[in-house]
Design a protein around this motif. Sequence first.
Motif, mmCIF file in Angstrom:
data_model
loop_
_atom_site.group_PDB
_atom_site.id
_atom_site.type_symbol
_atom_site.label_atom_id
_atom_site.label_comp_id
_atom_site.label_asym_id
_atom_site.label_seq_id
_atom_site.Cartn_x
_atom_site.Cartn_y
_atom_site.Cartn_z
ATOM 1 N N UNK A 22 0.829 -1.208 0.000
ATOM 2 C CA UNK A 22 0.000 0.000 0.000
ATOM 3 C C UNK A 22 0.862 1.256 0.000
ATOM 4 N N UNK A 23 1.989 1.209 0.702
ATOM 5 C CA UNK A 23 2.894 2.355 0.699
ATOM 6 C C UNK A 23 3.487 2.581 -0.685
ATOM 7 N N UNK A 24 3.842 1.489 -1.360
ATOM 8 C CA UNK A 24 4.376 1.604 -2.722
ATOM 9 C C UNK A 24 3.334 2.218 -3.645
ATOM 10 N N UNK A 25 2.094 1.751 -3.548
ATOM 11 C CA UNK A 25 1.015 2.297 -4.376
ATOM 12 C C UNK A 25 0.808 3.783 -4.093
ATOM 13 N N UNK A 26 0.831 4.150 -2.816
ATOM 14 C CA UNK A 26 0.638 5.553 -2.446
ATOM 15 C C UNK A 26 1.774 6.414 -2.971
ATOM 16 N N UNK A 27 2.995 5.891 -2.894
ATOM 17 C CA UNK A 27 4.154 6.632 -3.395
ATOM 18 C C UNK A 27 4.044 6.845 -4.903
ATOM 19 N N UNK A 28 3.699 5.776 -5.615
ATOM 20 C CA UNK A 28 3.558 5.879 -7.071
ATOM 21 C C UNK A 28 2.464 6.865 -7.451
ATOM 22 N N UNK A 29 1.380 6.839 -6.699
ATOM 23 C CA UNK A 29 0.281 7.771 -6.966
ATOM 24 C C UNK A 29 0.719 9.220 -6.785
ATOM 25 N N UNK A 30 1.481 9.494 -5.714
ATOM 26 C CA UNK A 30 1.946 10.863 -5.486
ATOM 27 C C UNK A 30 2.863 11.337 -6.607
ATOM 28 N N UNK A 31 3.737 10.442 -7.065
ATOM 29 C CA UNK A 31 4.661 10.812 -8.135
ATOM 30 C C UNK A 31 3.907 11.082 -9.441
ATOM 31 N N UNK A 32 2.997 10.196 -9.787
ATOM 32 C CA UNK A 32 2.225 10.372 -11.036
ATOM 33 C C UNK A 32 1.344 11.624 -10.960
ATOM 34 N N UNK A 33 0.750 11.861 -9.807
ATOM 35 C CA UNK A 33 -0.082 13.056 -9.620
ATOM 36 C C UNK A 33 0.749 14.323 -9.799
ATOM 37 N N UNK A 34 1.953 14.331 -9.247
ATOM 38 C CA UNK A 34 2.839 15.497 -9.394
ATOM 39 C C UNK A 34 3.212 15.730 -10.844
ATOM 40 N N UNK A 35 3.509 14.651 -11.558
ATOM 41 C CA UNK A 35 3.848 14.784 -12.979
ATOM 42 C C UNK A 35 2.673 15.292 -13.787
ATOM 43 N N UNK A 36 1.480 14.783 -13.485
ATOM 44 C CA UNK A 36 0.288 15.219 -14.196
ATOM 45 C C UNK A 36 0.018 16.697 -13.942
ATOM 46 N N UNK A 37 0.216 17.122 -12.697
ATOM 47 C CA UNK A 37 0.012 18.531 -12.348
ATOM 48 C C UNK A 37 0.940 19.421 -13.160
ATOM 49 N N UNK A 38 2.195 18.995 -13.298
ATOM 50 C CA UNK A 38 3.136 19.782 -14.081
ATOM 51 C C UNK A 38 2.766 19.794 -15.556
ATOM 52 N N UNK A 39 2.273 18.656 -16.037
ATOM 53 C CA UNK A 39 1.888 18.569 -17.445
ATOM 54 C C UNK A 39 0.711 19.484 -17.752
ATOM 55 N N UNK A 40 -0.197 19.649 -16.765
ATOM 56 C CA UNK A 40 -1.359 20.509 -16.960
ATOM 57 C C UNK A 40 -0.975 21.978 -16.947
#
Length: 208
Positions: free
Chosen positions: A190-208
């Motif tokens: 669950x920690x790995x999933x949460x970490x991956x989600x935070x990273x992808x969310x940050x990248x998406x925010x920058x892309x937007x």
Amino acid sequence: MDTVPSPSDNASNKPIGYWHRQFGYTPATVSSHGVAFLQGMHDAGVATTVKHFPGLGRVQGNTDFSAGVKDTVTTADDPYLAPFEDGIAAGTEAVMTSTAIYTKIDPAVPGAFSRAVVTGLLRGKLGFHGVVVTDDLSSAKQVAAWTPGQRAVKAIAAGNDIVLAGVPEQIPAMTAAVVAQAKADPAFAKQVDAAATRVVTAKQHLAD
């Protein structure tokens, strides 16, 4: 956002003061200049990382080249945390965790491996919900006592999202250890999933 207490400490503070990497000699000065730089980067569309949490301005050895580097003064209520708090308030996308040992917070392990430092202090008390990245865990002498796989697992278990590795050859071992631990431990998965989600969310925010 590291604060070296005075110019006379520069020579002995190998990671920051020796190289004149600091913005000033008081937390207030470091905060004001650091946040100004952060805001300038944001104005240019560049994400920022505040480092080296919870501070490398009052150690002597450089964790890249020395083992057993300890900060014996920083506490969970330390005024030298103010620059990090201000960087978080200013919207930094990421915070980098130090591999020094903070004896007044968690004397057992380097900061990047400490759940008290990463999850308890940074994410809990300071309320940071963005991406947490470790300082280098591949060639740093401070973490040489652990295998690359152990370093990666300990870092994620502590609450980091990204394991920084300057030696690419170590990445397969780190990845394999994280995958194996995730398969064996649902809570870690669950920690790995949460970490991956935070990273992808940050990248998406920058892309937007």
